[in-house]
Design a protein around this motif. Sequence first.
Motif, PDB file in Angstrom:
ATOM      1  N   HIS A 160       0.816  -1.302  -0.046  1.00  0.00           N
ATOM      2  CA  HIS A 160       0.073  -0.152   0.100  1.00  0.00           C
ATOM      3  C   HIS A 160       1.012   1.133   0.029  1.00  0.00           C
ATOM      4  CE1 HIS A 160      -2.702   3.087   1.633  1.00  0.00           C
ATOM      5  NE2 HIS A 160      -3.649   2.571   0.965  1.00  0.00           N
ATOM      6  N   PRO A 161       0.513   2.144  -0.865  1.00  0.00           N
ATOM      7  CA  PRO A 161       1.604   3.268  -0.906  1.00  0.00           C
ATOM      8  C   PRO A 161       1.686   4.296   0.197  1.00  0.00           C
ATOM      9  CG  PRO A 161      -0.583   3.851  -2.324  1.00  0.00           C
ATOM     10  CD  PRO A 161      -0.457   2.247  -1.696  1.00  0.00           C
ATOM     11  N   ARG A 162       0.993   4.318   1.062  1.00  0.00           N
ATOM     12  CA  ARG A 162       0.708   5.028   2.491  1.00  0.00           C
ATOM     13  C   ARG A 162       1.435   4.230   3.397  1.00  0.00           C
ATOM     14  NH1 ARG A 162      -3.826   8.086   5.590  1.00  0.00           N
ATOM     15  NH2 ARG A 162      -2.878   8.141   7.663  1.00  0.00           N
ATOM     16  N   PHE A 163       0.844   3.289   3.747  1.00  0.00           N
ATOM     17  CA  PHE A 163       1.109   2.250   4.745  1.00  0.00           C
ATOM     18  C   PHE A 163       2.310   1.392   4.638  1.00  0.00           C
ATOM     19  CE2 PHE A 163      -3.137   3.490   5.345  1.00  0.00           C
ATOM     20  CZ  PHE A 163      -3.240   4.122   6.782  1.00  0.00           C
ATOM     21  N   GLY A 164       2.832   1.190   3.318  1.00  0.00           N
ATOM     22  CA  GLY A 164       3.999   0.304   3.278  1.00  0.00           C
ATOM     23  C   GLY A 164       3.819  -1.022   3.464  1.00  0.00           C
ATOM     24  N   VAL A 165       2.678  -1.594   3.829  1.00  0.00           N
ATOM     25  CA  VAL A 165       2.480  -3.155   3.861  1.00  0.00           C
ATOM     26  C   VAL A 165       1.686  -3.623   2.964  1.00  0.00           C
ATOM     27  CG1 VAL A 165       2.645  -2.875   6.401  1.00  0.00           C
ATOM     28  CG2 VAL A 165       0.399  -2.596   5.579  1.00  0.00           C
ATOM     29  N   GLY A 166       1.707  -4.867   2.823  1.00  0.00           N
ATOM     30  CA  GLY A 166       0.610  -5.825   2.025  1.00  0.00           C
ATOM     31  C   GLY A 166      -0.871  -5.284   2.120  1.00  0.00           C
ATOM     32  N   TYR A 167      -1.712  -5.108   0.985  1.00  0.00           N
ATOM     33  CA  TYR A 167      -2.973  -4.703   1.151  1.00  0.00           C
ATOM     34  C   TYR A 167      -3.801  -5.622   2.253  1.00  0.00           C
ATOM     35  CZ  TYR A 167      -2.241  -1.556  -2.785  1.00  0.00           C
ATOM     36  OH  TYR A 167      -1.789  -0.435  -3.549  1.00  0.00           O
ATOM     37  N   ASP A 168      -3.680  -6.797   2.171  1.00  0.00           N
ATOM     38  CA  ASP A 168      -4.192  -7.857   2.921  1.00  0.00           C
ATOM     39  C   ASP A 168      -3.920  -7.794   4.436  1.00  0.00           C
ATOM     40  OD1 ASP A 168      -1.656  -8.839   2.637  1.00  0.00           O
ATOM     41  OD2 ASP A 168      -2.423 -11.089   2.176  1.00  0.00           O
ATOM     42  N   GLU A 169      -2.681  -6.883   4.964  1.00  0.00           N
ATOM     43  CA  GLU A 169      -2.569  -6.860   6.353  1.00  0.00           C
ATOM     44  C   GLU A 169      -3.316  -5.387   6.883  1.00  0.00           C
ATOM     45  OE1 GLU A 169       1.746  -7.039   7.649  1.00  0.00           O
ATOM     46  OE2 GLU A 169       2.127  -7.041   5.408  1.00  0.00           O
ATOM     47  N   LEU A 170      -3.948  -4.640   5.825  1.00  0.00           N
ATOM     48  CA  LEU A 170      -4.713  -3.380   6.288  1.00  0.00           C
ATOM     49  C   LEU A 170      -6.225  -3.485   6.562  1.00  0.00           C
ATOM     50  CD1 LEU A 170      -3.309  -0.868   3.658  1.00  0.00           C
ATOM     51  CD2 LEU A 170      -2.947  -1.140   6.217  1.00  0.00           C
ATOM     52  N   THR A 171      -6.607  -4.531   6.895  1.00  0.00           N
ATOM     53  CA  THR A 171      -7.961  -4.959   7.641  1.00  0.00           C
ATOM     54  C   THR A 171      -8.265  -4.283   8.648  1.00  0.00           C
ATOM     55  OG1 THR A 171      -7.323  -7.069   8.623  1.00  0.00           O
ATOM     56  CG2 THR A 171      -8.110  -7.098   6.175  1.00  0.00           C
ATOM     57  N   TYR A 172      -9.502  -3.703   8.996  1.00  0.00           N
ATOM     58  CA  TYR A 172      -9.637  -2.955   9.955  1.00  0.00           C
ATOM     59  C   TYR A 172      -9.770  -4.117  11.436  1.00  0.00           C
ATOM     60  CZ  TYR A 172     -10.952   0.597   6.722  1.00  0.00           C
ATOM     61  OH  TYR A 172     -11.181   1.462   5.943  1.00  0.00           O
ATOM     62  N   GLN A 173      -9.127  -3.858  12.389  1.00  0.00           N
ATOM     63  CA  GLN A 173      -9.007  -4.895  13.507  1.00  0.00           C
ATOM     64  C   GLN A 173     -10.241  -4.728  14.213  1.00  0.00           C
ATOM     65  OE1 GLN A 173      -6.631  -6.632  14.032  1.00  0.00           O
ATOM     66  NE2 GLN A 173      -7.560  -7.577  15.986  1.00  0.00           N
TER      67      GLN A 173
END
Lengths: 333, 333
Positions: B150-163
Amino acid sequence: MKRSNCCIFILCVLLPAFGRAVDPLPSWNETAPKSAIIEFVEAVTTPDSPDFVPEAERIAVFDNDGNLWPENPIPFQLAFAFDELKRRVPNEPDLAADPMVQAALDGDIAKLLEGEHHDGLLRVIALTHSGMTTEEFQKRVEAWIAEAKHPRFGVGYDELTYQPMQEVLTYLRDNGFKTYIVSGGGADFMRVWSERVYGIPPEQVIGSNVRVRFERTEDGPVLIKTFDNLFVDDKEGKPVGIYQFIGRRPIAAFGNSDGDKAMLEWTTAGDGRRFGLIVHHTDADREYAYDAKPKSSGKLVEALTEAPEQGWVVVDMANDWATVFSEEVPQGE
Amino acid sequence: MKRSNCCIFILCVLLPAFGRAVDPLPSWNETAPKSAIIEFVEAVTTPDSPDFVPEAERIAVFDNDGNLWPENPIPFQLAFAFDELKRRVPNEPDLAADPMVQAALDGDIAKLLEGEHHDGLLRVIALTHSGMTTEEFQKRVEAWIAEAKHPRFGVGYDELTYQPMQEVLTYLRDNGFKTYIVSGGGADFMRVWSERVYGIPPEQVIGSNVRVRFERTEDGPVLIKTFDNLFVDDKEGKPVGIYQFIGRRPIAAFGNSDGDKAMLEWTTAGDGRRFGLIVHHTDADREYAYDAKPKSSGKLVEALTEAPEQGWVVVDMANDWATVFSEEVPQGE
């Protein structure tokens, strides 16, 4: 009891009794199909088996008409459609004037099936399956299935499910399988009673379908049944429908006609252990006997020819099923 | 320990510790939305409650983009499509010559969205989502999601789910709910990773979809992804898709945009206790802040206006969520 007598007692009385108690398929004769089903289930569910399949991937698909219940003298959903027309015609003169409605009332299936796209049949289905809310349709199906009787067996259509196949459904579910119906029949028609009759919830019923229309009314939002975007879940449509609804390939498929051939092919061509089964209607005494020339639907020629090469199990209904229906159904003619 | 001290110990230390230990929603602040979720779940699952709902009917539907993971700076599936074009363009001159492909490579979203039917966007989706077997497509998505950041968070998209939403999914499933995704995004795209990322199996993912084509090849039967019969699972399409796939009305719906409004309406208009929730993106520091004017998708105006009257819970992300992403994701800008 002497020791030798004791052993005989165990071998002759207790073991067979235990065996009977856990027989998952008591309505099947001890012939090849029963062994094949059990062997498959044990292979894919035994953790240290080379054929082991994780529970999430244990998807089994079943055709409905001719596979879980009969499709004679006409598919039961068509009996519903004809009965609906009979019920409505006295109050709807426009309906009575429609030649295809007249053909339906006369039971003239040949006329309804005329033409490449079976326009008469589609018209009868459209007239009885669209133009109302989804809830109104559900109520009509519920009312019909509570009242209507099969012309030969004299019991409700939902009492005519095949006992051996009900046992397969239960056996698979007891072994972590998710069981799906994949039928050329209408999904909306089957979903009304599939959970009660087969233990299969609506979301596991795939069938021919049309698109509903969302409408905001004074009484809140409703879904109106249309006849748009008809999807026929038959032949090549079956793997297409399975992919659309389930998104992965089943590991077991059960059918009875050439309409199930593509589903059987796609299922059994997957990697790892697979299972395909065809119910061959050979039992005119207890049910019906047909393959190449069915009375209405259920033609079985190509799938039967290919079965040996494909490794599909063929069930000879007369030979392989100890019982056909549940005890409540009058057996035979 | 004196008896009174012992009581204080139990009240102040053990009970709260026990309370924390069983908190099903630890990433939610102790504000109204958390209480509303827990109160609803307890009401429909307590056997003697007037609002009790049998397990088979506990269906909950979740939008994906902006509801379970972000949709900024562009929906993640569009990032996949753009990356696919970048990967293929060097070897496919015809592709490079397509003006809509150029717009995609330039990140010119406005151009892709021109016209009533967003023809440019559809073209880019068709070019990257059809013309291959279902298995080839699955491999492409798997490869992309394993690599892309992800361009802003720098992690894989699939790590960006809402906890907090992951906790709601788990909490509902622990209480006998079946959780579904109902997204405007493509079903085939989500089904590749939905089980791993959300614990939602492919057969519980409803999304925009096209029809596949069954083909017999030398290597066996395959399903080819086409772009025929596009169904857009958004706005009024959401209740339509839910009915087609599930066949019954959910009792809980979670969304974040006007695209979810019809789904929320249809869900919460049903009989008995119902639940509707809207995630309002108010947190520019930890995620994004938008409603009437989103960067790309996710416009939220009408559903937000109607929420109080409809009884839908509105989550103020900045205020109601203690954490947004899992610990592995760098928090803030």
